[in-house]
Write a protein that holds these residues in place. Structure first.
Motif, short mmCIF file in Angstrom:
data_model
loop_
_atom_site.label_atom_id
_atom_site.label_comp_id
_atom_site.label_asym_id
_atom_site.label_seq_id
_atom_site.Cartn_x
_atom_site.Cartn_y
_atom_site.Cartn_z
N ALA A 156 0.83 -1.21 0.00
CA ALA A 156 0.00 0.00 0.00
C ALA A 156 0.87 1.26 0.00
O ALA A 156 0.54 2.25 -0.64
CB ALA A 156 -0.94 -0.01 1.20
N GLN A 157 1.99 1.20 0.71
CA GLN A 157 2.88 2.36 0.76
C GLN A 157 3.45 2.67 -0.63
O GLN A 157 3.45 3.82 -1.08
CB GLN A 157 4.02 2.11 1.74
N ASP A 158 3.93 1.63 -1.32
CA ASP A 158 4.49 1.84 -2.66
C ASP A 158 3.40 2.25 -3.65
O ASP A 158 3.63 3.11 -4.50
CB ASP A 158 5.19 0.58 -3.14
N TYR A 159 2.24 1.64 -3.51
CA TYR A 159 1.16 1.98 -4.43
C TYR A 159 0.73 3.43 -4.25
O TYR A 159 0.50 4.15 -5.24
CB TYR A 159 -0.03 1.04 -4.20
N THR A 160 0.63 3.88 -3.02
CA THR A 160 0.28 5.28 -2.75
C THR A 160 1.30 6.22 -3.38
O THR A 160 0.95 7.22 -4.02
CB THR A 160 0.18 5.52 -1.24
N ARG A 161 2.57 5.90 -3.20
CA ARG A 161 3.63 6.74 -3.76
C ARG A 161 3.55 6.79 -5.29
O ARG A 161 3.64 7.87 -5.90
CB ARG A 161 4.99 6.20 -3.32
N ASN A 164 0.34 8.71 -6.57
CA ASN A 164 0.44 10.15 -6.36
C ASN A 164 1.36 10.79 -7.39
O ASN A 164 1.08 11.87 -7.90
CB ASN A 164 0.94 10.44 -4.94
N GLU A 177 -5.27 9.04 1.42
CA GLU A 177 -4.21 8.73 2.36
C GLU A 177 -3.87 7.24 2.28
O GLU A 177 -4.66 6.43 1.79
CB GLU A 177 -4.63 9.09 3.79
N GLU A 178 -2.68 6.89 2.78
CA GLU A 178 -2.22 5.51 2.67
C GLU A 178 -3.19 4.53 3.34
O GLU A 178 -3.40 3.41 2.85
CB GLU A 178 -0.83 5.36 3.28
N SER A 179 -3.82 4.93 4.45
CA SER A 179 -4.74 4.02 5.13
C SER A 179 -5.94 3.69 4.24
O SER A 179 -6.43 2.55 4.23
CB SER A 179 -5.21 4.63 6.45
N VAL A 181 -5.92 3.80 0.91
CA VAL A 181 -5.40 2.97 -0.18
C VAL A 181 -5.23 1.54 0.31
O VAL A 181 -5.54 0.57 -0.40
CB VAL A 181 -4.07 3.54 -0.70
N SER A 182 -4.75 1.39 1.53
CA SER A 182 -4.55 0.05 2.10
C SER A 182 -5.86 -0.71 2.16
O SER A 182 -5.93 -1.89 1.79
CB SER A 182 -3.93 0.15 3.49
#
Length: 284
Positions: A156-161, A164, A177-179, A181-182
């Motif tokens: 989720a962290q990489d996908y958010t980055r 964006n 936000e990342e949450s 997206v997660s």
């Protein structure tokens, strides 16, 4: 009466959710455990009975000029079948807008679940603002697997980055936000997944799910490279007969943009410049 949801409402809200949208008990329980917050849901009651509900999920609308607008994604609007046609959803929308205005928020956005609902929400202050290019490709017409092609799970962290960076040049971008997206990626994982793809000259990620006739790519976020090369890499993993991809408007040459999301501004509507607005990864 309209008020915020309370813990004692949850059993009734889950039942109303399943009756209105046909979702499984498991998926509804997961939403209430992971994503739901009582302060983000309004309910309408008749006596002791919850007759309607509406969620207001926080989201940021970011302009490519740098401004950011606090907004809400209006989601899971439902009315008990016994009370439909009595203005419950309209009253909940009005209450949601009033609450957002008190908080100084700029807009409500939503994705109508059917074509007819564009008219319903249009009569209540919303207007079409987000369109998508929809591309369907048979596996046999995809280009050959590209040199250096690779695929792997995407956090989720990489996908958010990646998303964006991919969509930040849109004139207006719904940035989660990342949450959030997660949660979305966990939801997709039940019938699909989130996959990082790369090849010589390309990199990105895809949120996808299996369908009766192939694979639906709900979002394809590319840092660089061609969409069809990305689908070719994904095909090596999934080996489906057909792929339908939701893409940012203007991404696929010759594609006719299809209306997807709507917006209701609570502030003077800003003048937007640049590529079309983008909203996806939405729980429509």
């Amino acid at each position: 009466m309209i008020r915020f949801a309370e813990p004692r409402d949850h059993p009734r809200l889950k039942t109303l959710w399943r009756e209105a949208f046909g979702d499984s008990r498991e998926s509804v329980d997961a939403y209430f455990t992971v994503r739901h917050r009582d302060e983000n849901m309004l309910v309408e009651t008749h006596g002791d009975t919850v007759t309607g509900m509406l969620s207001m999920l926080p989201v940021t609308l970011r302009e490519n000029g740098g401004r950011a607008f606090a907004a809400r994604y209006i989601y899971a609007v439902a009315t008990d079948v016994r009370f439909r046609g009595q203005g419950v959803s309209t009253a909940l929308l009005s209450a949601a807008h009033a609450h957002m205005e008190r908080l100084g928020e700029a807009a409500g956005i939503l994705v109508p679940a059917s074509e007819s609902l564009f008219g319903f929400y249009g009569n209540r202050g919303y207007k079409p603002a987000f369109s998508l290019d929809i591309v369907t490709v048979n596996a046999g017409t995809l280009p050959p697997f590209p040199d250096g092609g690779r695929f792997s799970a995407c956090s989720a962290q990489d996908y958010t980055r990646i998303r964006n960076a991919s969509f930040r040049q849109s004139s207006l971008y719904a940035r989660w936000e990342e949450s959030a997206v997660s949660y979305a990626t966990q939801t997709f994982a039940r019938s699909g997944g989130v996959t990082a793809v790369s090849w010589n000259g390309g990199q990105g990620c895809a949120a996808w799910e299996k369908t009766e006739d192939g694979v639906l790519v709900r979002e394809l976020a590319l840092l660089r490279g061609d969409i069809y090369a990305a689908l070719s890499v994904l095909h090596r993993l999934l080996n489906a007969e057909r792929y339908t991809a939701r893409l940012a408007e203007g991404t696929a040459p010759g594609a006719a943009p299809q209306p997807f999301g709507m917006i209701h501004w609570l502030i003077p509507e800003p003048e937007l410049n640049g590529t079309p607005p983008y909203l996806s990864l939405a729980m429509d």
